[in-house]
Design a protein around this motif. Sequence first.
Motif, PDB file in Angstrom:
ATOM      1  N   UNK A  77       0.853  -1.200   0.000  1.00  0.00           N
ATOM      2  CA  UNK A  77       0.000   0.000   0.000  1.00  0.00           C
ATOM      3  C   UNK A  77       0.880   1.238   0.000  1.00  0.00           C
ATOM      4  N   UNK A  78       0.390   2.340  -0.598  1.00  0.00           N
ATOM      5  CA  UNK A  78       1.208   3.556  -0.557  1.00  0.00           C
ATOM      6  C   UNK A  78       1.431   4.017   0.885  1.00  0.00           C
ATOM      7  N   UNK A  79       2.598   4.577   1.119  1.00  0.00           N
ATOM      8  CA  UNK A  79       2.931   5.062   2.461  1.00  0.00           C
ATOM      9  C   UNK A  79       2.431   6.505   2.562  1.00  0.00           C
ATOM     10  N   UNK A  80       1.709   6.793   3.625  1.00  0.00           N
ATOM     11  CA  UNK A  80       1.131   8.139   3.787  1.00  0.00           C
ATOM     12  C   UNK A  80       1.676   8.768   5.069  1.00  0.00           C
ATOM     13  N   UNK A  81       1.606  10.086   5.177  1.00  0.00           N
ATOM     14  CA  UNK A  81       2.176  10.719   6.375  1.00  0.00           C
ATOM     15  C   UNK A  81       1.394  10.391   7.639  1.00  0.00           C
ATOM     16  N   UNK A  82       2.110  10.366   8.747  1.00  0.00           N
ATOM     17  CA  UNK A  82       1.438  10.185  10.034  1.00  0.00           C
ATOM     18  C   UNK A  82       0.716  11.479  10.393  1.00  0.00           C
ATOM     19  N   UNK A  83      -0.255  11.355  11.289  1.00  0.00           N
ATOM     20  CA  UNK A  83      -1.044  12.519  11.694  1.00  0.00           C
ATOM     21  C   UNK A  83      -0.147  13.668  12.172  1.00  0.00           C
ATOM     22  N   UNK A  84       0.892  13.283  12.904  1.00  0.00           N
ATOM     23  CA  UNK A  84       1.840  14.278  13.440  1.00  0.00           C
ATOM     24  C   UNK A  84       2.415  15.143  12.301  1.00  0.00           C
ATOM     25  N   UNK A  85       2.782  14.490  11.209  1.00  0.00           N
ATOM     26  CA  UNK A  85       3.350  15.248  10.086  1.00  0.00           C
ATOM     27  C   UNK A  85       2.289  16.139   9.441  1.00  0.00           C
ATOM     28  N   UNK A  86       1.077  15.612   9.312  1.00  0.00           N
ATOM     29  CA  UNK A  86       0.013  16.406   8.673  1.00  0.00           C
ATOM     30  C   UNK A  86      -0.281  17.667   9.494  1.00  0.00           C
ATOM     31  N   UNK A  87      -0.259  17.507  10.823  1.00  0.00           N
ATOM     32  CA  UNK A  87      -0.515  18.673  11.688  1.00  0.00           C
ATOM     33  C   UNK A  87       0.619  19.692  11.547  1.00  0.00           C
ATOM     34  N   UNK A  88       1.821  19.172  11.507  1.00  0.00           N
ATOM     35  CA  UNK A  88       3.003  20.033  11.432  1.00  0.00           C
ATOM     36  C   UNK A  88       3.175  20.650  10.041  1.00  0.00           C
ATOM     37  N   UNK A  89       2.715  19.920   9.024  1.00  0.00           N
ATOM     38  CA  UNK A  89       2.880  20.383   7.645  1.00  0.00           C
ATOM     39  C   UNK A  89       1.648  19.981   6.827  1.00  0.00           C
ATOM     40  N   UNK A  90       0.589  20.808   6.876  1.00  0.00           N
ATOM     41  CA  UNK A  90      -0.667  20.442   6.197  1.00  0.00           C
ATOM     42  C   UNK A  90      -0.483  20.146   4.704  1.00  0.00           C
ATOM     43  N   UNK A  91       0.564  20.701   4.092  1.00  0.00           N
ATOM     44  CA  UNK A  91       0.793  20.418   2.666  1.00  0.00           C
ATOM     45  C   UNK A  91       1.099  18.947   2.401  1.00  0.00           C
ATOM     46  N   UNK A  92       1.413  18.214   3.471  1.00  0.00           N
ATOM     47  CA  UNK A  92       1.756  16.800   3.275  1.00  0.00           C
ATOM     48  C   UNK A  92       0.512  15.913   3.208  1.00  0.00           C
ATOM     49  N   UNK A  93      -0.670  16.493   3.496  1.00  0.00           N
ATOM     50  CA  UNK A  93      -1.821  15.625   3.771  1.00  0.00           C
ATOM     51  C   UNK A  93      -2.222  14.719   2.608  1.00  0.00           C
ATOM     52  N   UNK A  94      -2.032  15.161   1.370  1.00  0.00           N
ATOM     53  CA  UNK A  94      -2.462  14.295   0.260  1.00  0.00           C
ATOM     54  C   UNK A  94      -1.296  13.493  -0.331  1.00  0.00           C
ATOM     55  N   UNK A  95      -0.149  13.499   0.342  1.00  0.00           N
ATOM     56  CA  UNK A  95       1.011  12.821  -0.261  1.00  0.00           C
ATOM     57  C   UNK A  95       0.950  11.306  -0.101  1.00  0.00           C
ATOM     58  N   UNK A  96       1.478  10.623  -1.103  1.00  0.00           N
ATOM     59  CA  UNK A  96       1.560   9.155  -1.083  1.00  0.00           C
ATOM     60  C   UNK A  96       2.925   8.759  -1.607  1.00  0.00           C
ATOM     61  N   UNK A  97       3.557   7.857  -0.897  1.00  0.00           N
ATOM     62  CA  UNK A  97       4.886   7.402  -1.320  1.00  0.00           C
ATOM     63  C   UNK A  97       4.799   5.957  -1.791  1.00  0.00           C
ATOM     64  N   UNK A  98       5.338   5.696  -2.974  1.00  0.00           N
ATOM     65  CA  UNK A  98       5.440   4.312  -3.466  1.00  0.00           C
ATOM     66  C   UNK A  98       6.901   4.018  -3.781  1.00  0.00           C
ATOM     67  N   UNK A  99       7.276   2.755  -3.562  1.00  0.00           N
ATOM     68  CA  UNK A  99       8.679   2.360  -3.703  1.00  0.00           C
ATOM     69  C   UNK A  99       8.779   1.129  -4.596  1.00  0.00           C
ATOM     70  N   UNK A 100       9.780   1.121  -5.465  1.00  0.00           N
ATOM     71  CA  UNK A 100      10.040  -0.055  -6.303  1.00  0.00           C
ATOM     72  C   UNK A 100      11.516  -0.408  -6.212  1.00  0.00           C
ATOM     73  N   UNK A 101      11.798  -1.708  -6.137  1.00  0.00           N
ATOM     74  CA  UNK A 101      13.204  -2.144  -6.115  1.00  0.00           C
ATOM     75  C   UNK A 101      13.509  -2.958  -7.364  1.00  0.00           C
TER      76      UNK A 101
END
Length: 301
Positions: free
Chosen positions: A275-299
């Motif tokens: 599943x895509x990695x999403x920011x923790x609540x702590x990060x969203x509170x500290x940086x609202x611009x992060x709220x819609x971010x999704x991280x995906x990783x491929x090796x």
Amino acid sequence: MKNNEQNNFHKPVLLQEVINYLQIQSDKWYVDCTLGSGGHSEAILKLGGKVLAIDQDQEAIDFAKERLAKNCPKGTFKIVRANFASLKKIIEENQLEVQGVLFDLGVSTYQLTGNGRGFSFQVEESLDMRMDPENQTVTAADLVNGLYENELEKLITEYGQDRLAKSIARAIVLERKIQAIRTTTELREIIENIYRRKYSSKSFRNPATKTFQALRIAVNDELNNFKKALKVSLKILSPKGRIAVISFHELEDRIVKHQFLAWQENELGQIIAKKPIVPELKEIINNPNSRSSKLRIFEKN
Ligand SMILES: C[S@@+](CC[C@H](N)C(=O)[O-])C[C@H]1O[C@@H](n2cnc3c(N)ncnc32)[C@H](O)[C@@H]1O
């Protein structure tokens, strides 16, 4: 106001997650395709990695160059001003073995909060939206004032996914018959009026978001450039190297998801974290611009 004079520079999103998943190794090269204010690059460098960083925005480069020069060891990073669509050429010219590639898509806080280019409807600026004004000629105002109504509707539907695209396109065309639409505020007010008329009882937060996103994507050809660069990123990667992509809306995330799945099906590597990695609540509170971010990783295999 110059980038390095203002406080509103970009806070890197999902920083710890990116660092953990890229598994930074000393003296290996990492390509940061979206340097911005240099937050991710700086963290990689501080862990001993080397960075080749790309951005097409000269102001972003000026700021990040100064920041990295001040905080990171000399000779451990290179900065290239270019569109990441030319990733293949950049890597060939620099002859690097690449251990990781990062894309942190979209615009930086600096670009959004008043660098005079009209990325945000919350700041009164001219409707420009070019990330690289020296090399791009078509502005958002050109599209708003020049496209046919059906083309505007298609653009707002496809890149903005706004259900009121038809009405917005109609209103833009009516308004520009009276007077060309030149500023972010003029466009925002047209869109807000449409929403008010359609949904008089409801209040909408920032109804202009989607149309502004659509125009930005079109002006900078964001999705095509990204598709092209993402394809190349697997080719330039060393075995067991990783690609990390932070996306901010569905259209970007869909490209990443499908490309990673296609690579995996062709046994070119594995998707790391189903599943895509999403920011923790702590990060969203500290940086609202992060709220819609999704991280995906491929090796890569
Ligand atoms: C979200 S910011 C990156 C922030 C950065 N990771 C940080 O920590 O400060 C995205 C940056 O990518 C740049 N960018 C977007 N599309 C690009 C492209 N096609 N080629 C090169 N740079 C691009 C933008 O100019 C912007 O500076």
